[in-house]
Design a protein around this motif. Structure first.
Motif, PDB file in Angstrom:
ATOM      1  N   PHE A 132      26.991   4.378 -32.996  1.00  0.00           N
ATOM      2  CA  PHE A 132      25.984   4.150 -34.036  1.00  0.00           C
ATOM      3  C   PHE A 132      26.647   3.832 -35.373  1.00  0.00           C
ATOM      4  CE2 PHE A 132      24.423   7.213 -30.925  1.00  0.00           C
ATOM      5  CZ  PHE A 132      23.273   6.578 -30.473  1.00  0.00           C
ATOM      6  N   ASP A 133      25.982   2.991 -36.148  1.00  0.00           N
ATOM      7  CA  ASP A 133      26.438   2.635 -37.488  1.00  0.00           C
ATOM      8  C   ASP A 133      25.344   2.956 -38.500  1.00  0.00           C
ATOM      9  OD1 ASP A 133      28.833   1.586 -36.478  1.00  0.00           O
ATOM     10  OD2 ASP A 133      27.908  -0.390 -36.141  1.00  0.00           O
ATOM     11  N   GLY A 134      25.733   2.936 -39.775  1.00  0.00           N
ATOM     12  CA  GLY A 134      24.757   3.080 -40.857  1.00  0.00           C
ATOM     13  C   GLY A 134      23.989   4.386 -40.847  1.00  0.00           C
ATOM     14  N   LEU A 135      24.684   5.495 -40.637  1.00  0.00           N
ATOM     15  CA  LEU A 135      24.008   6.791 -40.580  1.00  0.00           C
ATOM     16  C   LEU A 135      23.399   7.160 -41.936  1.00  0.00           C
ATOM     17  CD1 LEU A 135      25.882   6.931 -38.012  1.00  0.00           C
ATOM     18  CD2 LEU A 135      25.929   9.408 -38.368  1.00  0.00           C
ATOM     19  N   ALA A 136      22.221   7.772 -41.883  1.00  0.00           N
ATOM     20  CA  ALA A 136      21.553   8.300 -43.074  1.00  0.00           C
ATOM     21  C   ALA A 136      20.891   9.618 -42.697  1.00  0.00           C
ATOM     22  CB  ALA A 136      20.518   7.312 -43.604  1.00  0.00           C
ATOM     23  N   VAL A 137      20.873  10.560 -43.635  1.00  0.00           N
ATOM     24  CA  VAL A 137      20.328  11.894 -43.373  1.00  0.00           C
ATOM     25  C   VAL A 137      19.143  12.151 -44.293  1.00  0.00           C
ATOM     26  CG1 VAL A 137      20.766  14.380 -43.497  1.00  0.00           C
ATOM     27  CG2 VAL A 137      22.510  12.859 -42.565  1.00  0.00           C
ATOM     28  N   ALA A 138      18.035  12.615 -43.714  1.00  0.00           N
ATOM     29  CA  ALA A 138      16.855  13.010 -44.484  1.00  0.00           C
ATOM     30  C   ALA A 138      16.538  14.468 -44.171  1.00  0.00           C
ATOM     31  CB  ALA A 138      15.661  12.123 -44.140  1.00  0.00           C
ATOM     32  N   LEU A 139      16.262  15.259 -45.209  1.00  0.00           N
ATOM     33  CA  LEU A 139      15.888  16.662 -45.022  1.00  0.00           C
ATOM     34  C   LEU A 139      14.393  16.743 -44.754  1.00  0.00           C
ATOM     35  CD1 LEU A 139      17.878  18.293 -47.970  1.00  0.00           C
ATOM     36  CD2 LEU A 139      18.664  17.758 -45.653  1.00  0.00           C
ATOM     37  N   ASP A 140      14.024  17.607 -43.802  1.00  0.00           N
ATOM     38  CA  ASP A 140      12.620  17.755 -43.417  1.00  0.00           C
ATOM     39  C   ASP A 140      12.160  19.176 -43.743  1.00  0.00           C
ATOM     40  OD1 ASP A 140      10.124  17.481 -42.358  1.00  0.00           O
ATOM     41  OD2 ASP A 140      10.755  17.399 -40.257  1.00  0.00           O
ATOM     42  N   GLY A 141      11.586  19.369 -44.931  1.00  0.00           N
ATOM     43  CA  GLY A 141      11.104  20.690 -45.332  1.00  0.00           C
ATOM     44  C   GLY A 141      12.167  21.520 -46.025  1.00  0.00           C
ATOM     45  N   GLU A 142      11.813  22.768 -46.304  1.00  0.00           N
ATOM     46  CA  GLU A 142      12.705  23.690 -47.004  1.00  0.00           C
ATOM     47  C   GLU A 142      13.644  24.389 -46.020  1.00  0.00           C
ATOM     48  OE1 GLU A 142      12.919  24.091 -50.344  1.00  0.00           O
ATOM     49  OE2 GLU A 142      11.495  22.428 -50.428  1.00  0.00           O
ATOM     50  N   PRO A 143      14.856  24.754 -46.473  1.00  0.00           N
ATOM     51  CA  PRO A 143      15.790  25.447 -45.579  1.00  0.00           C
ATOM     52  C   PRO A 143      15.362  26.894 -45.332  1.00  0.00           C
ATOM     53  CG  PRO A 143      16.703  25.347 -47.788  1.00  0.00           C
ATOM     54  CD  PRO A 143      15.440  24.527 -47.813  1.00  0.00           C
ATOM     55  N   ARG A 144      15.844  27.451 -44.225  1.00  0.00           N
ATOM     56  CA  ARG A 144      15.556  28.841 -43.856  1.00  0.00           C
ATOM     57  C   ARG A 144      16.843  29.657 -43.915  1.00  0.00           C
ATOM     58  NH1 ARG A 144      14.435  27.886 -39.197  1.00  0.00           N
ATOM     59  NH2 ARG A 144      16.047  28.909 -37.952  1.00  0.00           N
ATOM     60  N   TYR A 145      16.789  30.778 -44.595  1.00  0.00           N
ATOM     61  CA  TYR A 145      17.966  31.627 -44.786  1.00  0.00           C
ATOM     62  C   TYR A 145      18.230  32.480 -43.552  1.00  0.00           C
ATOM     63  CZ  TYR A 145      20.824  35.417 -46.780  1.00  0.00           C
ATOM     64  OH  TYR A 145      21.803  36.345 -47.035  1.00  0.00           O
ATOM     65  N   GLN A 146      19.510  32.655 -43.224  1.00  0.00           N
ATOM     66  CA  GLN A 146      19.909  33.549 -42.144  1.00  0.00           C
ATOM     67  C   GLN A 146      21.125  34.351 -42.570  1.00  0.00           C
ATOM     68  OE1 GLN A 146      20.535  31.478 -38.443  1.00  0.00           O
ATOM     69  NE2 GLN A 146      18.373  31.500 -37.927  1.00  0.00           N
ATOM     70  N   LEU A 147      21.133  35.614 -42.160  1.00  0.00           N
ATOM     71  CA  LEU A 147      22.245  36.519 -42.447  1.00  0.00           C
ATOM     72  C   LEU A 147      22.813  37.009 -41.126  1.00  0.00           C
ATOM     73  CD1 LEU A 147      23.789  38.251 -44.645  1.00  0.00           C
ATOM     74  CD2 LEU A 147      22.074  40.016 -44.207  1.00  0.00           C
ATOM     75  N   GLU A 148      24.127  36.997 -41.002  1.00  0.00           N
ATOM     76  CA  GLU A 148      24.775  37.460 -39.779  1.00  0.00           C
ATOM     77  C   GLU A 148      24.448  38.931 -39.536  1.00  0.00           C
ATOM     78  OE1 GLU A 148      29.285  37.586 -37.863  1.00  0.00           O
ATOM     79  OE2 GLU A 148      29.006  37.678 -40.039  1.00  0.00           O
ATOM     80  N   THR A 149      24.050  39.238 -38.326  1.00  0.00           N
ATOM     81  CA  THR A 149      23.751  40.622 -37.962  1.00  0.00           C
ATOM     82  C   THR A 149      24.983  41.256 -37.319  1.00  0.00           C
ATOM     83  OG1 THR A 149      22.897  39.916 -35.810  1.00  0.00           O
ATOM     84  CG2 THR A 149      21.310  40.127 -37.612  1.00  0.00           C
ATOM     85  N   GLY A 150      25.020  42.579 -37.349  1.00  0.00           N
ATOM     86  CA  GLY A 150      26.123  43.294 -36.717  1.00  0.00           C
ATOM     87  C   GLY A 150      27.376  43.372 -37.562  1.00  0.00           C
ATOM     88  N   ALA A 151      27.303  42.929 -38.812  1.00  0.00           N
ATOM     89  CA  ALA A 151      28.460  43.007 -39.712  1.00  0.00           C
ATOM     90  C   ALA A 151      28.022  43.681 -41.004  1.00  0.00           C
ATOM     91  CB  ALA A 151      29.004  41.609 -40.006  1.00  0.00           C
ATOM     92  N   ASP A 152      29.001  44.299 -41.715  1.00  0.00           N
ATOM     93  CA  ASP A 152      28.628  44.897 -42.986  1.00  0.00           C
ATOM     94  C   ASP A 152      28.224  43.783 -43.945  1.00  0.00           C
ATOM     95  OD1 ASP A 152      31.079  44.531 -45.149  1.00  0.00           O
ATOM     96  OD2 ASP A 152      31.764  44.512 -43.065  1.00  0.00           O
ATOM     97  N   ARG A 153      27.288  44.103 -44.814  1.00  0.00           N
ATOM     98  CA  ARG A 153      26.667  43.069 -45.634  1.00  0.00           C
ATOM     99  C   ARG A 153      27.673  42.327 -46.513  1.00  0.00           C
ATOM    100  NH1 ARG A 153      21.808  41.411 -46.846  1.00  0.00           N
ATOM    101  NH2 ARG A 153      21.476  40.375 -48.839  1.00  0.00           N
ATOM    102  N   ALA A 154      28.682  43.022 -47.009  1.00  0.00           N
ATOM    103  CA  ALA A 154      29.645  42.388 -47.911  1.00  0.00           C
ATOM    104  C   ALA A 154      30.391  41.248 -47.230  1.00  0.00           C
ATOM    105  CB  ALA A 154      30.623  43.433 -48.428  1.00  0.00           C
ATOM    106  N   ASN A 155      30.642  41.396 -45.916  1.00  0.00           N
ATOM    107  CA  ASN A 155      31.424  40.391 -45.196  1.00  0.00           C
ATOM    108  C   ASN A 155      30.588  39.539 -44.243  1.00  0.00           C
ATOM    109  OD1 ASN A 155      33.977  41.285 -46.295  1.00  0.00           O
ATOM    110  ND2 ASN A 155      33.807  43.076 -44.963  1.00  0.00           N
ATOM    111  N   ALA A 156      29.286  39.750 -44.225  1.00  0.00           N
ATOM    112  CA  ALA A 156      28.428  39.008 -43.300  1.00  0.00           C
ATOM    113  C   ALA A 156      28.343  37.535 -43.695  1.00  0.00           C
ATOM    114  CB  ALA A 156      27.034  39.624 -43.282  1.00  0.00           C
ATOM    115  N   LYS A 157      28.288  36.672 -42.685  1.00  0.00           N
ATOM    116  CA  LYS A 157      28.130  35.243 -42.934  1.00  0.00           C
ATOM    117  C   LYS A 157      26.692  34.952 -43.365  1.00  0.00           C
ATOM    118  CE  LYS A 157      31.647  33.736 -39.623  1.00  0.00           C
ATOM    119  NZ  LYS A 157      31.909  32.950 -38.392  1.00  0.00           N
ATOM    120  N   ARG A 158      26.561  33.940 -44.203  1.00  0.00           N
ATOM    121  CA  ARG A 158      25.251  33.528 -44.693  1.00  0.00           C
ATOM    122  C   ARG A 158      25.087  32.031 -44.472  1.00  0.00           C
ATOM    123  NH1 ARG A 158      26.971  37.901 -47.212  1.00  0.00           N
ATOM    124  NH2 ARG A 158      25.552  39.304 -48.330  1.00  0.00           N
TER     125      ARG A 158
END
Length: 216
Positions: A132-158
């Motif tokens: 494929f050529d000429g790639l373009a990205v469109a956002l569809d709606g608002e993003p949704r937040y996620q927090l890594e579970t099973g880890a202490d909050r200070a080091n959890a991935k977001r």
């Protein structure tokens, strides 16, 4: 027999008339706050809103609302809660308070939409979708937040999860694409926050070139 049924129905209606008035939303709101204090004493209810919905039958009433809660670890969540009362004899008694849905609230802001689009486009351009050529990205709606579970909050991935539509033009190099045809890939991508570098990145495994379909 009919007379007996009529008498029983009349007695039930009379009993319901003698019963105390059913609890209102204010009683339900106080029950929510009291239940958090009992079940999760380390958490703080910052706000209770509602009712979002009310359901009632002759012997029961149920309220739906939401609670903004600050956890003991500093995180915040928006919980959807139901409160149910039952009529026992002539008195209304609290049957249950239950959280039936919980949504973690972000403790950082997502990048501006234009910046997120730029990061995602760069990631897709680096994914080497050679059909494929000429790639373009469109956002569809608002993003949704996620927090890594099973880890202490200070080091959890977001992450912030985005619904995206990646459009492209086929170049005919492979069976995946028809030369000159328009294609689209409707998918989800996650922007991962790196607190040390204070930057966002996209996981390469989410960039699947096989997800493109030909537009009608």
């Amino acid at each position: 027999m009919i007379r007996c049924l009529a008498a029983a129905l009349g007695l039930a209606l009379a009993c319901s008339a003698w019963a105390q008035a059913e609890p209102g939303w204010e009683a339900a709101r106080k029950a929510i706050i009291a239940d958090y204090a009992k079940q999760q004493p380390g958490d703080k209810v910052q706000e209770v809103t509602g009712p979002d919905k009310r359901e009632a039958i002759l012997i029961a009433v149920r309220y739906y609302g939401s609670a903004l809660v600050q956890r003991a670890d500093g995180s915040r969540a928006r919980d959807k809660v139901l409160v149910e009362y039952r009529l026992v004899g002539s008195r209304w008694e609290l049957e249950r308070v239950r959280v039936y849905e919980s949504r973690e609230l972000a403790d950082l802001k997502p990048p501006a939409a234009q910046e997120a689009q730029k990061i995602l486009l760069a990631a897709w351009q680096g994914a080497k979708c050679e059909a494929f050529d000429g790639l373009a990205v469109a956002l569809d709606g608002e993003p949704r937040y996620q927090l890594e579970t099973g880890a202490d909050r200070a080091n959890a991935k977001r992450w912030f999860v985005y619904n995206v539509k990646v459009s492209a033009r086929g170049n005919g190099r492979f069976r995946l694409s028809e030369d000159g045809a328009a294609y689209v890939n409707a998918t989800q991508n996650m922007l991962l926050w790196n607190p040390a570098q204070k930057s966002w990145s996209v996981e390469a495994r989410q960039l699947r070139c096989t997800g493109f379909t030909k537009k009608n």
